[in-house]
Design an enzyme around this catalytic site. Structure first.
Site, PDB file in Angstrom:
ATOM      1  N   ASN A 144       6.805 -74.415  75.072  1.00 62.46           N
ATOM      2  CA  ASN A 144       5.642 -73.528  74.992  1.00 62.46           C
ATOM      3  C   ASN A 144       4.401 -74.407  75.142  1.00 62.46           C
ATOM      4  OD1 ASN A 144       3.620 -71.757  74.311  1.00 62.46           O
ATOM      5  ND2 ASN A 144       4.166 -71.628  72.136  1.00 62.46           N
ATOM      6  N   SER A 167       7.548 -78.365  65.133  1.00 64.40           N
ATOM      7  CA  SER A 167       7.540 -79.835  65.129  1.00 64.40           C
ATOM      8  C   SER A 167       8.890 -80.440  65.502  1.00 64.40           C
ATOM      9  CB  SER A 167       7.038 -80.371  63.780  1.00 64.40           C
ATOM     10  OG  SER A 167       5.697 -79.949  63.574  1.00 64.40           O
ATOM     11  N   GLU A 215       0.965 -67.696  66.532  1.00 62.74           N
ATOM     12  CA  GLU A 215      -0.453 -67.819  66.935  1.00 62.74           C
ATOM     13  C   GLU A 215      -0.979 -66.499  67.499  1.00 62.74           C
ATOM     14  OE1 GLU A 215       0.106 -71.365  69.282  1.00 62.74           O
ATOM     15  OE2 GLU A 215       0.581 -72.445  67.428  1.00 62.74           O
ATOM     16  N   LYS A 241       1.419 -73.547  75.403  1.00 63.00           N
ATOM     17  CA  LYS A 241       0.235 -72.936  74.785  1.00 63.00           C
ATOM     18  C   LYS A 241      -0.950 -73.012  75.750  1.00 63.00           C
ATOM     19  CE  LYS A 241       2.066 -74.348  70.349  1.00 63.00           C
ATOM     20  NZ  LYS A 241       1.874 -74.377  68.932  1.00 63.00           N
TER      21      LYS A 241
HETATM   22  C1  PEP Z   1       5.472 -73.669  69.060  1.00 65.64           C
HETATM   23  O1  PEP Z   1       4.441 -73.635  69.679  1.00 65.64           O
HETATM   24  O2  PEP Z   1       6.192 -72.678  69.104  1.00 65.64           O
HETATM   25  C2  PEP Z   1       5.815 -74.870  68.291  1.00 65.64           C
HETATM   26  C3  PEP Z   1       6.945 -74.890  67.640  1.00 65.64           C
HETATM   27  O3  PEP Z   1       4.915 -75.908  68.324  1.00 65.64           O
HETATM   28  P1  PEP Z   1       5.190 -77.432  67.829  1.00 65.64           P
HETATM   29  O4  PEP Z   1       6.480 -77.866  68.463  1.00 65.64           O
HETATM   30  O5  PEP Z   1       4.010 -78.204  68.357  1.00 65.64           O
HETATM   31  O6  PEP Z   1       5.266 -77.418  66.355  1.00 65.64           O
END
Ligand code: PEP
Length: 252
Positions: A11, A215, A101, A13
Site C-alpha cells: 500500500n 509495521s 486511514e 498510500k
Molecule cells: C498500511 O498502510 O496498511 C500499513 C500496514 O503501513 P505500515 O506497514 O507502514 O505500518
C-alpha cells in the site's frame, strides 16, 4: 489442511511522483522477470495518479495492481472519487476498502466500507477489507470484540474466498514501527477466521485469506508469515523500497 496461497500487498498510500513510482514498479517487474518468483501472490496499490502507468509496467507479469479505495457507485456526481469499474478498467484486480486511514480521515463507517467492498466485487475486483483495533481499545481488553464487530459490519454480503481478502491491521501498529507480537497477531487472526466460519461456513473460512498489516518489515515478516492463520501481509512503509518489499515476499 487447506492451502492458502499467501498474498503480499504493498500500500503505497499518498507517496510517489512519476519517477519514483514507476522505478519502484519497474524494479519489482524486473525482479519477477529475473529469477524464481516468490511463493506468493504479489500486489501493489499505488496512488490513483500512478495506477495506469504501473499497470502498464505490470502487464504480462505476476505483479497485480490495485486501488487504495473506491467509491460505492459505478459512476455519477461524486467529484474527486474513483469507481471500482474505473479501477478495473485501468487493469486493477484488487481494491483496498476500509483502511484505518480512510476510516479516520474520511469518517468511513463499517456500512460505507461494506458498500464499497460490495461495489468492488460487483466490478470484478477482489476487495481487501481492513479492520483493526486502536491502542485504547486493546488496552481496554476490547480487541476481539472490536474486530468481530468491524468484520460483521464491513464484510460484503456476497463475500467468498475468491472475491474477498481480510486485512487485520491494528491501528497502533500502522506506520509506528510497533509490530504485533506473533501471539497477538495469531490470536486475532484465529478469532477472525472463527467469525468468518460462523458467517460463511467452515469451508469458505478455511479458504479466505487474512493478511496482517502494521509495521511488517523484512526482519519480522518471516515469523508473522509462518503463523497458521496469517496468509500474507498488507505493507505500507516497507513496500516503497524494492529490496524490502521483495525480501518480505521471499519470506513466504
Ligand atoms: C498500511 O498502510 O496498511 C500499513 C500496514 O503501513 P505500515 O506497514 O507502514 O505500518
Amino acid at each position: 489442511m487447506t492451502m492458502r496461497r499467501k498474498l503480499i500487498a504493498g500500500n503505497w498510500k499518498m507517496n510517489g511522483l512519476k519517477a519514483d513510482g514507476l522505478a519502484l514498479a519497474q524494479g519489482l517487474a524486473d525482479k519477477l522477470k529475473g529469477g524464481p518468483a516468490p511463493a506468493c501472490d504479489l500486489l501493489v496499490c499505488p496512488p490513483f495518479t500512478l495506477i495506469a502507468p504501473v499497470a502498464a509496467i505490470a502487464a504480462g507479469s505476476a505483479l497485480a495492481v490495485g486501488g487504495q479505495d473506491c467509491h460505492a457507485k459505478t459512476s455519477g456526481a461524486h467529484t474527486g472519487d474513483t469507481s471500482p469499474v474505473m479501477l478495473a478498467d485501468l487493469g486493477c484486480a484488487y481494491a483496498i476498502v476500509g483502511h484505518s486511514e480512510r476510516r479516520t480521515d474520511h469518517a468511513e463507517t463499517d456500512a460505507v466500507v461494506k458498500a464499497k467492498g460490495t461495489a468492488a466485487q460487483a466490478a470484478g475486483l477482489i476487495a481487501i477489507v481492513c479492520i483493526g483495533e486502536t491502542l485504547a481499545q486493546r488496552d481496554a481488553g476490547q480487541t476481539i470484540e472490536v474486530n468481530r464487530s468491524q468484520l460483521q459490519g464491513s464484510l460484503p454480503d456476497g463475500a467468498t474466498p475468491d472475491n474477498t481478502v481480510i486485512a487485520y491491521e491494528p491501528v497502533w501498529a500502522i506506520g509506528t514501527g510497533r509490530v504485533a507480537t506473533p501471539a497477538q497477531a495469531q490470536e486475532v487472526h484465529a478469532a477472525i477466521r472463527a467469525e468468518l466460519a460462523s458467517k460463511l461456513g467452515g469451508e469458505a473460512a478455511s479458504r479466505m485469506r487474512i493478511l496482517y498489516g502494521g509495521s511488517m518489515k523484512p526482519d519480522n515478516a518471516r515469523e508473522l508469515l509462518a503463523l497458521p492463520d496469517v496468509d500474507g501481509g498488507l505493507i505500507g512503509g516497507a513496500s516503497l523500497k524494492v529490496a524490502d518489499f521483495w525480501a518480505i515476499a521471499e519470506s513466504c
